[in-house]
Write a protein that holds these residues in place. Structure first.
Motif, PDB file in Angstrom:
ATOM      1  N   GLU A 198      10.001  -0.464   9.264  1.00 50.01           N
ATOM      2  CA  GLU A 198      10.851  -1.639   9.507  1.00 50.01           C
ATOM      3  C   GLU A 198      10.840  -2.616   8.340  1.00 50.01           C
ATOM      4  O   GLU A 198      11.452  -3.685   8.446  1.00 50.01           O
ATOM      5  CB  GLU A 198      10.395  -2.381  10.776  1.00 50.01           C
ATOM      6  CG  GLU A 198      10.381  -1.557  12.053  1.00 50.01           C
ATOM      7  CD  GLU A 198      11.771  -1.094  12.514  1.00 50.01           C
ATOM      8  OE1 GLU A 198      12.786  -1.602  11.975  1.00 50.01           O
ATOM      9  OE2 GLU A 198      11.831  -0.194  13.387  1.00 50.01           O
ATOM     10  N   THR A 199      10.152  -2.330   7.277  1.00 48.41           N
ATOM     11  CA  THR A 199      10.044  -3.284   6.167  1.00 48.41           C
ATOM     12  C   THR A 199      11.425  -3.579   5.574  1.00 48.41           C
ATOM     13  O   THR A 199      12.145  -2.664   5.154  1.00 48.41           O
ATOM     14  CB  THR A 199       9.075  -2.724   5.109  1.00 48.41           C
ATOM     15  OG1 THR A 199       7.811  -2.532   5.745  1.00 48.41           O
ATOM     16  CG2 THR A 199       8.913  -3.660   3.931  1.00 48.41           C
ATOM     17  N   ALA A 200      11.782  -4.884   5.556  1.00 50.10           N
ATOM     18  CA  ALA A 200      13.152  -5.291   5.223  1.00 50.10           C
ATOM     19  C   ALA A 200      13.570  -4.809   3.823  1.00 50.10           C
ATOM     20  O   ALA A 200      14.674  -4.261   3.657  1.00 50.10           O
ATOM     21  CB  ALA A 200      13.279  -6.808   5.319  1.00 50.10           C
ATOM     22  N   THR A 218       0.818  -1.204   0.000  1.00 54.88           N
ATOM     23  CA  THR A 218       0.000   0.000   0.000  1.00 54.88           C
ATOM     24  C   THR A 218       0.861   1.268   0.000  1.00 54.88           C
ATOM     25  O   THR A 218       0.508   2.267  -0.643  1.00 54.88           O
ATOM     26  CB  THR A 218      -0.953  -0.054   1.220  1.00 54.88           C
ATOM     27  OG1 THR A 218      -2.001  -0.976   0.911  1.00 54.88           O
ATOM     28  CG2 THR A 218      -1.560   1.285   1.534  1.00 54.88           C
ATOM     29  N   ALA A 219       1.995   1.216   0.692  1.00 52.39           N
ATOM     30  CA  ALA A 219       2.888   2.386   0.723  1.00 52.39           C
ATOM     31  C   ALA A 219       3.434   2.676  -0.683  1.00 52.39           C
ATOM     32  O   ALA A 219       3.595   3.841  -1.080  1.00 52.39           O
ATOM     33  CB  ALA A 219       4.030   2.141   1.705  1.00 52.39           C
ATOM     34  N   TYR A 220       3.677   1.617  -1.443  1.00 59.80           N
ATOM     35  CA  TYR A 220       4.097   1.777  -2.846  1.00 59.80           C
ATOM     36  C   TYR A 220       2.989   2.478  -3.659  1.00 59.80           C
ATOM     37  O   TYR A 220       3.257   3.355  -4.485  1.00 59.80           O
ATOM     38  CB  TYR A 220       4.424   0.398  -3.429  1.00 59.80           C
ATOM     39  CG  TYR A 220       4.461   0.343  -4.932  1.00 59.80           C
ATOM     40  CD1 TYR A 220       5.506   0.918  -5.656  1.00 59.80           C
ATOM     41  CD2 TYR A 220       3.439  -0.293  -5.647  1.00 59.80           C
ATOM     42  CE1 TYR A 220       5.528   0.859  -7.048  1.00 59.80           C
ATOM     43  CE2 TYR A 220       3.462  -0.361  -7.026  1.00 59.80           C
ATOM     44  CZ  TYR A 220       4.505   0.222  -7.731  1.00 59.80           C
ATOM     45  OH  TYR A 220       4.518   0.172  -9.094  1.00 59.80           O
ATOM     46  N   ALA A 249      -4.113  -4.550   7.676  1.00 67.06           N
ATOM     47  CA  ALA A 249      -4.303  -3.798   6.428  1.00 67.06           C
ATOM     48  C   ALA A 249      -4.214  -2.297   6.718  1.00 67.06           C
ATOM     49  O   ALA A 249      -4.882  -1.780   7.605  1.00 67.06           O
ATOM     50  CB  ALA A 249      -5.647  -4.132   5.820  1.00 67.06           C
ATOM     51  N   SER A 250      -3.405  -1.618   5.956  1.00 65.95           N
ATOM     52  CA  SER A 250      -3.181  -0.195   6.185  1.00 65.95           C
ATOM     53  C   SER A 250      -4.348   0.647   5.655  1.00 65.95           C
ATOM     54  O   SER A 250      -4.803   0.451   4.532  1.00 65.95           O
ATOM     55  CB  SER A 250      -1.882   0.210   5.478  1.00 65.95           C
ATOM     56  OG  SER A 250      -1.562   1.538   5.790  1.00 65.95           O
ATOM     57  N   THR A 251      -4.839   1.565   6.484  1.00 66.30           N
ATOM     58  CA  THR A 251      -5.933   2.444   6.056  1.00 66.30           C
ATOM     59  C   THR A 251      -5.559   3.908   6.324  1.00 66.30           C
ATOM     60  O   THR A 251      -5.201   4.644   5.413  1.00 66.30           O
ATOM     61  CB  THR A 251      -7.249   2.095   6.796  1.00 66.30           C
ATOM     62  OG1 THR A 251      -7.009   2.116   8.206  1.00 66.30           O
ATOM     63  CG2 THR A 251      -7.777   0.763   6.357  1.00 66.30           C
TER      64      THR A 251
HETATM   65  C1  F6R Z   1      -1.727  -3.528   2.766  1.00 68.00           C
HETATM   66  C2  F6R Z   1      -0.581  -3.354   3.654  1.00 68.00           C
HETATM   67  C3  F6R Z   1       0.781  -3.722   3.154  1.00 68.00           C
HETATM   68  C4  F6R Z   1       1.811  -2.694   3.628  1.00 68.00           C
HETATM   69  C5  F6R Z   1       3.223  -3.124   3.210  1.00 68.00           C
HETATM   70  C6  F6R Z   1       4.281  -2.100   3.573  1.00 68.00           C
HETATM   71  O1  F6R Z   1      -2.927  -3.168   3.371  1.00 68.00           O
HETATM   72  O2  F6R Z   1      -0.756  -2.944   4.773  1.00 68.00           O
HETATM   73  O3  F6R Z   1       0.791  -3.827   1.768  1.00 68.00           O
HETATM   74  O4  F6R Z   1       1.488  -1.449   3.090  1.00 68.00           O
HETATM   75  O5  F6R Z   1       3.542  -4.356   3.824  1.00 68.00           O
HETATM   76  O6  F6R Z   1       4.369  -1.917   4.950  1.00 68.00           O
HETATM   77  P1  F6R Z   1       5.082  -0.647   5.555  1.00 68.00           P
HETATM   78  O7  F6R Z   1       4.328   0.557   5.139  1.00 68.00           O
HETATM   79  O8  F6R Z   1       5.090  -0.861   7.028  1.00 68.00           O
HETATM   80  O9  F6R Z   1       6.493  -0.617   4.978  1.00 68.00           O
END
Ligand code: F6R
Length: 358
Positions: free
Chosen positions: A103-105, A54-56, A151-153
Motif C-alpha cells: 500500500e505504500t503511496a 527496507t524493501a528498497y 520495523a520490517s524483519t
Molecule cells: C524499515 C521499514 C520501512 C519499510 C518501508 C516500505 O524497517 O519497515 O522502511 O520497509 O516503509 O514499506 P512497504 O514494504 O510496506 O512498502
C-alpha cells in the motif's frame, strides 16, 4: 499475539526460519522452480526495481543476484525519486515493485507510472490482497505472515528469498542456467538461520556497548553493502542512535573523518573474495581507534586477527544465503540496543507501518 516474546519484533525475528521455509516451499519443489508461467524473462533486457525503505534495500541485494546470474542490467531506485523523475523506459524492461504492505503511496505511484511502459509489472508483496498486488501483472507473495512490528524483519528476508528465486528464473530463461544447485543451497537457509539466531547472547552484549554510543557506522561490500544500509536503518529507527551505512570502499571518501574512539563501526563481512579488502578498511578504522564490531564467520574471524573489540560469529554460508543470514544479527543488534535504551521497539516514534501518504 506475542506468544512468549516481549515484543512483536522479537517474535517476528525468531519466526524467520519457519516463514522462509514456507516461502521456499511455495516457489520451489524438488530442485525445480515453481514460479508463475507468465514470469518469463526471455526477451527481457533490463530490470527496474522500485521500492521504499527496507524493501528498497532488498532490491539493492537483488541487483547483485540478477546481474551476476542472469547478466542483464538492473536499476534500483527509491519510489519517491523514481515517480517524479519520470525516467525513460527502454523496450524489454521488467519492472519489479517490492512492498511488504502493498500500500505504500510512492511505490504504488511508481507502479502506475510504469503501466504501459514496462513489458510486465511484478509485485513482490506480503499482503496478497493489497493495491500493489491487484495492480501488478504478476504477483509473488512473500509468505511472511502478518508483520505487526513497524520495523520490517521477516518481511525483508522473505522479500530476499523471493528475489533470489526470481534471479534464478531470469538466469534460467536467459542463459539456460540450471537452478537446481542453488535451490539445494536455499534449502539450507532455515537451518542456517536458526544457527544465526543462536548468536543472540553475544549480540546482546554488543548491544550494551552500542547503547552508549550517539553515532555508529555500518560497512559492507558487494551485496553486503545493502546489509550495511539495512543495519544502519534498523538501528536508527529503533534506538534513535544516529547511524550510517556505507559501502566499505567509500570509507576513505568522507566517513573516515568521523572515526574516533567513540565511534562503533559495525563491519558486515562474511568470507568471500572481497573479505581481504574489507579487512584492510577495518584496519584503517582501528588505526584511528574506531571500535570495530565484526560480523563474520569463523574463517573471517581468523583472517581479521586481534583488532576488533568484538567478533560476532555467524555460520559459514554459501554466498547466495549471506544477505538473509546476516540480516538476523543486524536486526537483533538494533532490537537489543533499543530495548536497553527503553525505546518503543514495536512502534518507534514518528513511524507508521504502512506509508499511504507521500
Ligand atoms: C524499515 C521499514 C520501512 C519499510 C518501508 C516500505 O524497517 O519497515 O522502511 O520497509 O516503509 O514499506 P512497504 O514494504 O510496506 O512498502
Amino acid at each position: 499475539d506475542k506468544g512468549n516474546y516481549k515484543h512483536f519484533m522479537l517474535k517476528e525475528i525468531h519466526e524467520q526460519p519457519a516463514v522462509l521455509a514456507d516461502c521456499l516451499r511455495a516457489y520451489a519443489d524438488g530442485g525445480a522452480l515453481r514460479l508463475p508461467e507468465t514470469l518469463d524473462f526471455r526477451g527481457c533486457r533490463r530490470v527496474t526495481i522500485v521500492a521504499c525503505g527496507t524493501a528498497y534495500l532488498a532490491g539493492l541485494v537483488a541487483k547483485h543476484w540478477i546481474e551476476r546470474m542472469a547478466r542483464i542490467p538492473v536499476e534500483v531506485d527509491v519510489a519517491s525519486e523514481f515517480r517524479y523523475r519520470e525516467p525513460p523506459v527502454p523496450e524489454g524492461t521488467t519492472a519489479i515493485f517490492v512492498s511488504q504492505s502493498g500500500e505504500t503511496a510512492d511505490t504504488l505511484a511508481a507502479l502506475r507510472y510504469m503501466k504501459g511502459k514496462a513489458d510486465r509489472i511484478v509485485g513482490v508483496v506480503n499482503v496478497a490482497t493489497s493495491t500493489i498486488a491487484r495492480e501488478s501483472d504478476i504477483v509473488l507473495p512473500i509468505h511472511a505472515g502478518p508483520e505487526i512490528a513497524v520495523a520490517s524483519t521477516k518481511g525483508f528476508t522473505c522479500q530476499l528469498a523471493v528475489l533470489a528465486l526470481l534471479a534464478l528464473k531470469a538466469a534460467f530463461d536467459l542463459l539456460g542456467r540450471d537452478p537446481a544447485p542453488d535451490l539445494a543451497t536455499l534449502d539450507r537457509l532455515p537451518g542456517l538461520m536458526n544457527e544465526a539466531l543462536g548468536a543472540e547472547p553475544g549480540i546482546e552484549s554488543a548491544a550494551q556497548e552500542l547503547a552508549l554510543a550517539s553515532d555508529a557506522l555500518f560497512l559492507g561490500r558487494g551485496a553486503m553493502s545493502a546489509l550495511a544500509l539495512e543495519g544502519a536503518l534498523k538501528l536508527k529507527e529503533l534506538s534513535y542512535i544516529h547511524a550510517e551505512g556505507y559501502a566499505s570502499g567509500e570509507l576513505k571518501h568522507g566517513p573516515i573523518a568521523l572515526v574516533d574512539r567513540d565511534m562503533p563501526v559495525i563491519v558486515v563481512a562474511p568470507t568471500d573474495p572481497l573479505l581481504e579488502k574489507t579487512i584492510s578498511n577495518m584496519q584503517e578504522v582501528m588505526a584511528r581507534e574506531g571500535r570495530v564490531v565484526l560480523l563474520t564467520d569463523a574463517a573471517g574471524a581468523k583472517a581479521a586477527g586481534q583488532g576488533p573489540v568484538r567478533v560476532l560469529t555467524m555460520p559459514e554460508v554459501p554466498a547466495i544465503l549471506a544477505p538473509m543470514i546476516y540480516a538476523v544479527p543486524l536486526q537483533l543488534l538494533a532490537y537489543h540496543t533499543a530495548r536497553l535504551k527503553g525505546t518503543d521497539v514495536d512502534q518507534p516514534r514518528n513511524l507508521a507501518k504502512s506509508v499511504t501518504v507521500e
